[in-house]
Scaffold this motif. Sequence first.
Motif, PDB file in Angstrom:
ATOM      1  N   GLU A 154     144.124  21.072  90.204  1.00 38.94           N
ATOM      2  CA  GLU A 154     144.650  21.880  91.303  1.00 38.94           C
ATOM      3  C   GLU A 154     145.604  21.099  92.197  1.00 38.94           C
ATOM      4  N   SER A 155     145.513  19.770  92.164  1.00 35.28           N
ATOM      5  CA  SER A 155     146.339  18.961  93.066  1.00 35.28           C
ATOM      6  C   SER A 155     147.549  18.355  92.372  1.00 35.28           C
ATOM      7  N   THR A 156     147.846  18.815  91.176  1.00 41.53           N
ATOM      8  CA  THR A 156     149.007  18.313  90.446  1.00 41.53           C
ATOM      9  C   THR A 156     150.255  19.098  90.830  1.00 41.53           C
ATOM     10  N   LEU A 157     151.329  18.393  91.101  1.00 38.72           N
ATOM     11  CA  LEU A 157     152.592  19.038  91.469  1.00 38.72           C
ATOM     12  C   LEU A 157     153.219  19.649  90.218  1.00 38.72           C
ATOM     13  N   THR A 158     153.148  20.955  90.119  1.00 39.08           N
ATOM     14  CA  THR A 158     153.702  21.674  88.978  1.00 39.08           C
ATOM     15  C   THR A 158     154.677  22.742  89.464  1.00 39.08           C
ATOM     16  N   ILE A 159     155.460  23.257  88.542  1.00 43.49           N
ATOM     17  CA  ILE A 159     156.395  24.338  88.894  1.00 43.49           C
ATOM     18  C   ILE A 159     155.629  25.560  89.390  1.00 43.49           C
ATOM     19  N   THR A 160     154.513  25.858  88.743  1.00 46.88           N
ATOM     20  CA  THR A 160     153.720  27.021  89.142  1.00 46.88           C
ATOM     21  C   THR A 160     153.178  26.857  90.560  1.00 46.88           C
ATOM     22  N   TYR A 161     152.650  25.662  90.873  1.00 50.00           N
ATOM     23  CA  TYR A 161     152.130  25.399  92.220  1.00 50.00           C
ATOM     24  C   TYR A 161     153.231  25.574  93.268  1.00 50.00           C
ATOM     25  N   VAL A 162     154.399  24.966  93.016  1.00 52.84           N
ATOM     26  CA  VAL A 162     155.501  25.074  93.975  1.00 52.84           C
ATOM     27  C   VAL A 162     155.962  26.522  94.101  1.00 52.84           C
ATOM     28  N   ALA A 163     156.005  27.246  92.978  1.00 52.50           N
ATOM     29  CA  ALA A 163     156.443  28.643  93.018  1.00 52.50           C
ATOM     30  C   ALA A 163     155.513  29.484  93.889  1.00 52.50           C
ATOM     31  N   PHE A 164     154.202  29.311  93.709  1.00 52.68           N
ATOM     32  CA  PHE A 164     153.250  30.052  94.544  1.00 52.68           C
ATOM     33  C   PHE A 164     153.437  29.718  96.019  1.00 52.68           C
ATOM     34  N   LEU A 165     153.628  28.435  96.325  1.00 53.96           N
ATOM     35  CA  LEU A 165     153.765  28.029  97.722  1.00 53.96           C
ATOM     36  C   LEU A 165     155.066  28.562  98.316  1.00 53.96           C
ATOM     37  N   VAL A 166     156.139  28.541  97.540  1.00 48.17           N
ATOM     38  CA  VAL A 166     157.426  29.078  98.016  1.00 48.17           C
ATOM     39  C   VAL A 166     157.308  30.582  98.274  1.00 48.17           C
ATOM     40  N   ILE A 167     156.716  31.307  97.337  1.00 46.46           N
ATOM     41  CA  ILE A 167     156.569  32.760  97.492  1.00 46.46           C
ATOM     42  C   ILE A 167     155.698  33.081  98.701  1.00 46.46           C
ATOM     43  N   ALA A 168     154.590  32.344  98.842  1.00 49.46           N
ATOM     44  CA  ALA A 168     153.695  32.578  99.979  1.00 49.46           C
ATOM     45  C   ALA A 168     154.420  32.331 101.298  1.00 49.46           C
TER      46      ALA A 168
END
Length: 316
Positions: free
Chosen positions: A111-125
């Motif tokens: 859960e704490s790995t910097l991935t495209i999916t993680y960044v995408a969710f954070l950007v959208i949120a």
Amino acid sequence: MLHLRLITPSDTTDDVVRLIGRTTGTTHLVVLPGAARNPSGDVVMCDVAREAGDELIGGLRELGIDRSGSISVENIDLSLSLRADKAEEDAPGEGADAVLWEQLSDATHEESTLTITYVAFLVIATMIAACGVVLDNAILIVGAMAVGPEFGPLAGFCTALVRKSPRLAWRSLVALLVGFAVAMAVTVGFSYFMDAVNLFSEGQLEADRPNTGFIYAPDWFSFVVAVLAGAAGTLSLTSAKSGALVGVAISVTTVPAAANAAVALSYGDAGQMWGSTQQLLLNLLGIVLAGTVTLLAQKYLWAKQRERTARKLTKS
């Protein structure tokens, strides 16, 4: 109950079987000699009460099974067995209170790995939250809180502090810093675009906002709520009660604060930008502090529980 499936080198299988046999809370032991092909060896399976799982996994790692073979752990949703019931009764403590440190480390690492999916969710949120702060819409703010994935790196950082794992701490810190930096930068551009098409305006940002004004006005309640949410989120992870994480997500204002700071930056409002940044940092600090203390308390209390159980067994 947990189900363990092990691949063990043939010359260590007897040691593994003895370890399982002397671990209180295990049952349903199965040994399949020579069944494994990659890596080659024996397959050993057993069920273990959750509260005895960490002890058993630790013992297996001391035998080097994680290096010479494999250790797989699954949660058992339903087990109709008198032996399983007896194993849970014999195991010390309660399963809901037990912490599987290896499972927690593995989960927070992912859960704490910097991935495209993680960044995408954070950007959208963050962009959803930007719409919420400009429109003073509490529903959008709550939705943005629920979408934000930032609790994963926060939990990973707390776990790293307790387990003294610099690599996990660094990974989590990078995910937080880079994730929020990218999300806020994109949201600044999003704000410029929305202003250009007359959907955002500086007047909306500067107007009285009874539903979202608290985002850039941090106080002690912000810190208190962050501490409580951090403790609840950590307990949710360690007890495998993931449903509570939704409540944690909509209790803290990390994503809305980042969004408000980004929109304020696009309009040059230093006051709101600084207030929102303070809110963001205050929430992050509260969650990390509470999460770390909660894990330390769980570690201490569970160690005491095991000591009491060991003394009882010695006396008997």
